[in-house]
Scaffold this motif. Structure first.
Motif, PDB file in Angstrom:
ATOM      1  N   SER A   1       1.919   3.241  -6.694  1.00 43.90           N
ATOM      2  CA  SER A   1       2.946   3.991  -7.418  1.00 43.90           C
ATOM      3  C   SER A   1       2.564   4.120  -8.892  1.00 43.90           C
ATOM      4  O   SER A   1       2.132   3.152  -9.516  1.00 43.90           O
TER       5      SER A   1
ATOM      6  N   ARG B   1       4.910  -4.566  -4.682  1.00 49.49           N
ATOM      7  CA  ARG B   1       4.929  -3.459  -3.716  1.00 49.49           C
ATOM      8  C   ARG B   1       4.531  -2.143  -4.395  1.00 49.49           C
ATOM      9  O   ARG B   1       3.789  -1.342  -3.812  1.00 49.49           O
TER      10      ARG B   1
ATOM     11  N   LEU C   1      10.535   4.178  -3.209  1.00 48.18           N
ATOM     12  CA  LEU C   1       9.218   4.521  -3.733  1.00 48.18           C
ATOM     13  C   LEU C   1       9.149   5.936  -4.289  1.00 48.18           C
ATOM     14  O   LEU C   1       8.417   6.205  -5.237  1.00 48.18           O
TER      15      LEU C   1
ATOM     16  N   THR D   1       1.224   0.008  -3.222  1.00 49.38           N
ATOM     17  CA  THR D   1       1.358   1.373  -2.719  1.00 49.38           C
ATOM     18  C   THR D   1       0.806   2.419  -3.679  1.00 49.38           C
ATOM     19  O   THR D   1       0.825   3.615  -3.381  1.00 49.38           O
TER      20      THR D   1
END
Length: 214
Positions: free
Chosen positions: A163, A157, A72, A161
């Motif tokens: 990002s 994901r 990440l 999150t």
């Protein structure tokens, strides 16, 4: 072939290590320095230990047929150069003929590029795309949807999150991979400098950086 995409578990370590040696067969990346343990130490082992929640597996008929190793925030992860230096020391790659030849060519390539003031392949650092990934599937799983499933799980994901973006680096000569990444939403970014030491049929291989934003 019906493929299940699931998260990594500690019990998957042995299966992933075994898969690593088969997954890249037939691609230009398989022609680098040819030492499976050291390559796994760079491109697989750190993700199992440091980013297990960003590691996903494709499973078909009870067998692991692919994986996606993500990160990440690349600033928290050892750089490719750091991982390469550790692998060279740990596995004594300068004493292994094929690996030593690759490293020697790389040194010559970098010296030549420095004299000519030309760029060579390297890391990527841009706050717009802090995440990165590596993906690998076995030859028999290509075209079955395994890679698509892994990528969807990873992109989900990233969105979950928050990002801002993700990058990856592949070889420009790996046209199949480049087409796949474009199909799932990545775009080519920047120049395609040569990878020091890398050859295919005597010709240099080139790094292709690609980026994705939600």
């Amino acid at each position: 072939m019906i493929t299940e995409i699931r998260s990594f578990a500690e019990t998957d370590r042995a299966a992933l290590r075994e898969l690593f040696g088969r997954a890249g067969q037939g691609s230009p990346a398989a022609l680098l320095w040819g030492h499976q343990e050291s390559e796994a130490a760079m491109y697989l082992e750190p993700y199992m230990s440091q980013e297990p929640d960003s590691l996903f597996l494709a499973v078909a008929e009870g067998q692991v047929v692919g994986y996606l190793a993500g990160c990440l925030d690349s600033s928290t992860f050892p750089s490719e150069r750091e991982r390469m230096e550790r692998a060279i020391a740990k596995y004594r790659l300068v004493f292994r003929p094929r690996s030593a030849a690759f490293l020697a060519r790389g040194m010559v390539d970098m010296a030549t590029a420095a004299v000519r003031r030309e760029p060579t392949a390297g890391g990527f650092d841009d706050a717009r795309w802090p995440a990165h990934l590596h993906i690998n599937v076995t030859p028999r799983a290509r075209g079955t949807g395994a890679a698509d499933g892994l990528m969807r799980r990873w992109l989900d994901r990233l969105v979950e999150t928050g990002s801002p973006g993700c990058y990856l680096q592949t070889l420009a000569e790996n046209t199949r991979a480049v087409r796949f990444f474009e199909r799932v939403g990545f775009t080519r970014h920047g120049p395609t400098p040569p990878v020091p030491g890398a050859r295919r049929g005597g010709r240099p291989l080139h790094q292709q950086t690609m980026v994705w934003q939600p």
